[in-house]
Design a protein around this motif. Sequence first.
Motif, PDB file in Angstrom:
ATOM      1  N   LEU A  62       0.834  -1.208   0.000  1.00  0.00           N
ATOM      2  CA  LEU A  62       0.000   0.000   0.000  1.00  0.00           C
ATOM      3  C   LEU A  62       0.865   1.254   0.000  1.00  0.00           C
ATOM      4  CD1 LEU A  62      -2.779  -0.913   2.611  1.00  0.00           C
ATOM      5  CD2 LEU A  62      -2.949  -0.986   0.114  1.00  0.00           C
ATOM      6  N   ALA A  63       1.920   1.245   0.821  1.00  0.00           N
ATOM      7  CA  ALA A  63       2.797   2.417   0.900  1.00  0.00           C
ATOM      8  C   ALA A  63       3.515   2.656  -0.421  1.00  0.00           C
ATOM      9  CB  ALA A  63       3.802   2.230   2.034  1.00  0.00           C
ATOM     10  N   ARG A  64       3.872   1.591  -1.114  1.00  0.00           N
ATOM     11  CA  ARG A  64       4.565   1.760  -2.401  1.00  0.00           C
ATOM     12  C   ARG A  64       3.632   2.296  -3.478  1.00  0.00           C
ATOM     13  NH1 ARG A  64       6.901  -3.332  -0.724  1.00  0.00           N
ATOM     14  NH2 ARG A  64       9.047  -2.963  -0.018  1.00  0.00           N
ATOM     15  N   GLN A  65       2.337   2.073  -3.318  1.00  0.00           N
ATOM     16  CA  GLN A  65       1.378   2.591  -4.288  1.00  0.00           C
ATOM     17  C   GLN A  65       0.822   3.961  -3.895  1.00  0.00           C
ATOM     18  OE1 GLN A  65      -1.561  -0.469  -5.651  1.00  0.00           O
ATOM     19  NE2 GLN A  65      -0.419  -1.785  -4.265  1.00  0.00           N
ATOM     20  N   GLY A  66       1.023   4.363  -2.635  1.00  0.00           N
ATOM     21  CA  GLY A  66       0.432   5.598  -2.156  1.00  0.00           C
ATOM     22  C   GLY A  66       1.393   6.413  -1.328  1.00  0.00           C
ATOM     23  N   MET A  67       0.907   6.909  -0.177  1.00  0.00           N
ATOM     24  CA  MET A  67       1.727   7.776   0.675  1.00  0.00           C
ATOM     25  C   MET A  67       1.778   7.233   2.090  1.00  0.00           C
ATOM     26  SD  MET A  67       1.482  11.903   1.439  1.00  0.00           S
ATOM     27  CE  MET A  67       2.325  12.325  -0.094  1.00  0.00           C
ATOM     28  N   LEU A  68       2.983   7.220   2.647  1.00  0.00           N
ATOM     29  CA  LEU A  68       3.210   6.847   4.039  1.00  0.00           C
ATOM     30  C   LEU A  68       3.491   8.121   4.828  1.00  0.00           C
ATOM     31  CD1 LEU A  68       5.248   3.890   5.400  1.00  0.00           C
ATOM     32  CD2 LEU A  68       5.592   6.140   6.362  1.00  0.00           C
ATOM     33  N   PHE A  69       2.688   8.357   5.848  1.00  0.00           N
ATOM     34  CA  PHE A  69       2.865   9.515   6.728  1.00  0.00           C
ATOM     35  C   PHE A  69       3.655   9.051   7.957  1.00  0.00           C
ATOM     36  CE2 PHE A  69      -0.778  10.364   4.106  1.00  0.00           C
ATOM     37  CZ  PHE A  69      -0.720  11.721   3.835  1.00  0.00           C
ATOM     38  N   ARG A  70       4.964   9.276   7.930  1.00  0.00           N
ATOM     39  CA  ARG A  70       5.832   8.712   8.975  1.00  0.00           C
ATOM     40  C   ARG A  70       5.678   9.427  10.304  1.00  0.00           C
ATOM     41  NH1 ARG A  70       7.303   6.234  12.258  1.00  0.00           N
ATOM     42  NH2 ARG A  70       9.252   5.118  12.634  1.00  0.00           N
ATOM     43  N   ARG A  71       5.230  10.682  10.299  1.00  0.00           N
ATOM     44  CA  ARG A  71       5.061  11.422  11.549  1.00  0.00           C
ATOM     45  C   ARG A  71       3.574  11.609  11.845  1.00  0.00           C
ATOM     46  NH1 ARG A  71       9.688  10.083  13.610  1.00  0.00           N
ATOM     47  NH2 ARG A  71      11.509  11.131  12.730  1.00  0.00           N
ATOM     48  N   ALA A  72       2.837  10.503  11.816  1.00  0.00           N
ATOM     49  CA  ALA A  72       1.425  10.530  12.197  1.00  0.00           C
ATOM     50  C   ALA A  72       1.327  10.249  13.691  1.00  0.00           C
ATOM     51  CB  ALA A  72       0.638   9.483  11.416  1.00  0.00           C
ATOM     52  N   TYR A  73       0.463  11.004  14.375  1.00  0.00           N
ATOM     53  CA  TYR A  73       0.364  10.887  15.831  1.00  0.00           C
ATOM     54  C   TYR A  73      -1.079  10.808  16.282  1.00  0.00           C
ATOM     55  CZ  TYR A  73       5.311  11.981  16.130  1.00  0.00           C
ATOM     56  OH  TYR A  73       6.662  11.931  15.999  1.00  0.00           O
ATOM     57  N   CYS A  74      -1.246  10.180  17.432  1.00  0.00           N
ATOM     58  CA  CYS A  74      -2.506  10.224  18.150  1.00  0.00           C
ATOM     59  C   CYS A  74      -2.416  11.369  19.143  1.00  0.00           C
ATOM     60  CB  CYS A  74      -2.739   8.910  18.880  1.00  0.00           C
ATOM     61  SG  CYS A  74      -4.118   8.981  20.020  1.00  0.00           S
ATOM     62  N   GLY A  89     -12.906  14.587  14.235  1.00  0.00           N
ATOM     63  CA  GLY A  89     -11.957  15.542  13.679  1.00  0.00           C
ATOM     64  C   GLY A  89     -11.595  16.668  14.617  1.00  0.00           C
ATOM     65  N   LEU A  90     -11.917  16.510  15.921  1.00  0.00           N
ATOM     66  CA  LEU A  90     -11.688  17.575  16.903  1.00  0.00           C
ATOM     67  C   LEU A  90     -10.490  17.251  17.790  1.00  0.00           C
ATOM     68  CD1 LEU A  90     -15.367  18.246  18.053  1.00  0.00           C
ATOM     69  CD2 LEU A  90     -14.039  19.504  16.334  1.00  0.00           C
ATOM     70  N   PHE A  91      -9.644  18.267  18.013  1.00  0.00           N
ATOM     71  CA  PHE A  91      -8.539  18.120  18.949  1.00  0.00           C
ATOM     72  C   PHE A  91      -9.089  17.942  20.369  1.00  0.00           C
ATOM     73  CE2 PHE A  91      -5.608  20.892  16.135  1.00  0.00           C
ATOM     74  CZ  PHE A  91      -5.150  19.773  15.461  1.00  0.00           C
ATOM     75  N   PRO A  92      -8.344  17.275  21.250  1.00  0.00           N
ATOM     76  CA  PRO A  92      -8.778  17.146  22.637  1.00  0.00           C
ATOM     77  C   PRO A  92      -8.973  18.490  23.327  1.00  0.00           C
ATOM     78  CG  PRO A  92      -6.494  16.433  22.359  1.00  0.00           C
ATOM     79  CD  PRO A  92      -7.080  16.548  20.994  1.00  0.00           C
ATOM     80  N   GLN A  93      -8.162  19.466  22.975  1.00  0.00           N
ATOM     81  CA  GLN A  93      -8.304  20.786  23.585  1.00  0.00           C
ATOM     82  C   GLN A  93      -9.651  21.417  23.213  1.00  0.00           C
ATOM     83  OE1 GLN A  93      -5.099  23.089  24.724  1.00  0.00           O
ATOM     84  NE2 GLN A  93      -5.673  24.935  23.616  1.00  0.00           N
ATOM     85  N   LEU A 361       6.792  13.669   5.946  1.00  0.00           N
ATOM     86  CA  LEU A 361       7.415  13.763   7.268  1.00  0.00           C
ATOM     87  C   LEU A 361       6.832  14.907   8.092  1.00  0.00           C
ATOM     88  CD1 LEU A 361      11.141  13.052   6.338  1.00  0.00           C
ATOM     89  CD2 LEU A 361       9.439  11.457   7.231  1.00  0.00           C
ATOM     90  N   GLN A 362       5.747  15.518   7.626  1.00  0.00           N
ATOM     91  CA  GLN A 362       5.086  16.552   8.408  1.00  0.00           C
ATOM     92  C   GLN A 362       4.197  15.898   9.479  1.00  0.00           C
ATOM     93  OE1 GLN A 362       3.591  20.151   6.407  1.00  0.00           O
ATOM     94  NE2 GLN A 362       3.866  19.030   4.487  1.00  0.00           N
ATOM     95  N   PRO A 363       3.987  16.573  10.617  1.00  0.00           N
ATOM     96  CA  PRO A 363       3.137  15.985  11.654  1.00  0.00           C
ATOM     97  C   PRO A 363       1.665  16.011  11.247  1.00  0.00           C
ATOM     98  CG  PRO A 363       3.842  18.180  12.310  1.00  0.00           C
ATOM     99  CD  PRO A 363       4.581  17.860  11.044  1.00  0.00           C
ATOM    100  N   VAL A 364       1.053  14.837  11.240  1.00  0.00           N
ATOM    101  CA  VAL A 364      -0.371  14.698  10.956  1.00  0.00           C
ATOM    102  C   VAL A 364      -0.992  13.890  12.083  1.00  0.00           C
ATOM    103  CG1 VAL A 364      -0.026  14.856   8.465  1.00  0.00           C
ATOM    104  CG2 VAL A 364      -0.041  12.609   9.566  1.00  0.00           C
ATOM    105  N   CYS A 365      -2.333  13.788  12.081  1.00  0.00           N
ATOM    106  CA  CYS A 365      -3.000  13.146  13.209  1.00  0.00           C
ATOM    107  C   CYS A 365      -4.326  12.538  12.767  1.00  0.00           C
ATOM    108  CB  CYS A 365      -3.218  14.150  14.343  1.00  0.00           C
ATOM    109  SG  CYS A 365      -4.117  15.638  13.831  1.00  0.00           S
ATOM    110  N   LEU A 366      -4.946  11.788  13.660  1.00  0.00           N
ATOM    111  CA  LEU A 366      -6.208  11.131  13.353  1.00  0.00           C
ATOM    112  C   LEU A 366      -7.296  12.141  12.988  1.00  0.00           C
ATOM    113  CD1 LEU A 366      -6.289   8.398  16.143  1.00  0.00           C
ATOM    114  CD2 LEU A 366      -5.925   8.040  13.688  1.00  0.00           C
TER     115      LEU A 366
END
Length: 512
Positions: A62-74, A89-93, A361-366
Amino acid sequence: MRKLFPLAVLGVWSLVIGLGGQAADRQHPQPDILLIMPDQMRGDCLSIVGHPAVQTPTFDGLARQGMLFRRAYCTVPSCIPARYALLTGLFPQTSGVVGFREKPIDSATMPQVLGNAGYHTALVGREMHQAANAAQLGYQQAVLGSTYVSDDEYATVLMQAVPGIKDVRHWVESLGLSYNHWQARAWPLSNELHPTTWVMTQARRVVAEVPQERPLFLTASFYAPHPPLFPPPAYFDAYLEKELPAAARGDWVDWNALTHEGTDGGQRVRLEGERLRKAQAGYFGLIEHIDHEAAPLIAEFRARSERAGRPWVVLLTSDHGEMLGDHGYFRKCEPLEGSANIPLIICGSPELGWGASQRCLQPVCLEDLLPTLAELAAAKCPPVDGASLVPVLRGAEVAIRPWLHFEHAPCYSQRQAFHALTDGRCKYIWRPLDGRENLFDLERDPREEHDLAQDASQQSLLQSWRARLVERLASRPEGFSDGRQLLAGRRYLPLQAGVPRQPVAGPNARPH
């Protein structure tokens, strides 16, 4: 209201969406969407990112066919708040769901948004751990198997197949296993009865039975690799025979304070030797088992879309990770990479025009997944904190966010609570109980073994990250910041009400 993103970034987003986003959506029908979601899977447990032991050829594909987000966080690394963030789609804050506490959802959820856009929405496997049930969350179809629930569909099948099992949870515990700790052994029954195999089988059935005329949003949700650690024997035995990686050992950890029995509910523990090897074999084996079983599901899902003349999108992610002995921790609720960093792969059919083998490598999240899927589905998205990742998938060089804030209220102990920031290169951690700080260079020190907060040459960098958190927490009801400095010793509220949402970049991230 403070802005977290400079106007220049917002302008880039507007330009990308205005010129390319909606026009591209009109060129294709709504895509079928498959969300594959293990529970408690670390972001580094993919062979494509260089894990020394785990083999994941299906997910690597899947990663070879698309995009891997290495800095994905919860943004809140435990199951209830993580899934709340994914669904809304809401931050805990914003939501106030800052720890392991349930709260009714009062905004549109991901399956509701897609259902309103004409999708058949289905959940197979582990439920979403919310106060609302699957139907209330927007899933029109649910086939549940959460491994520890005694009256869901999986439990019923298991008890009918094995008459000696009267209660699933008690049976698992009778094997010497735990739902939260590191004990591990091979699955003792046939592979067809393993919860991972059962979920995959049921998901494949949904793919086959839902009419092709309707776009499908299918969430295949697994309890693995969350304990109990009981992969089928072939996987467990194979990993026991491998050379497995040593647990990360930070120079900032007081190893003499740790015990082999564990404290804080087993979250702090000196896990080593054969006990660590078995736990790793159980955990890694469960991941490889999911990867193996996912291959036919993905193939059949794609084939269904192709027969219908519809694009397809496949995503892999998890709610949070697992410390697995790193730095003297087991389980989650930590800001460290093992706990907070999660896998995220997004792959789409060729007609969507996304590049192959991309890595972000940008920070992304759920929280980013709801606006992303809403844009792909041409669905109306509610106000969210997350940012759509569609422009990035299409190859646009845009900034998603300058940094990401994540946190967790006390769960195992008061000292466990944290606030953290990362830009994908550095990570800053602050503990509200006593004001302890950590600073890590994730590029040079991905295992977070050297604490730069104690390095005299890095004090300017430390201060710049501290200032960001001072500003971020200034409006919090707990009083963590007075706008000038961080204030230690302030306790989290039982369930804080949240603060006004702050604008972020992205087409669906509008302030209230």
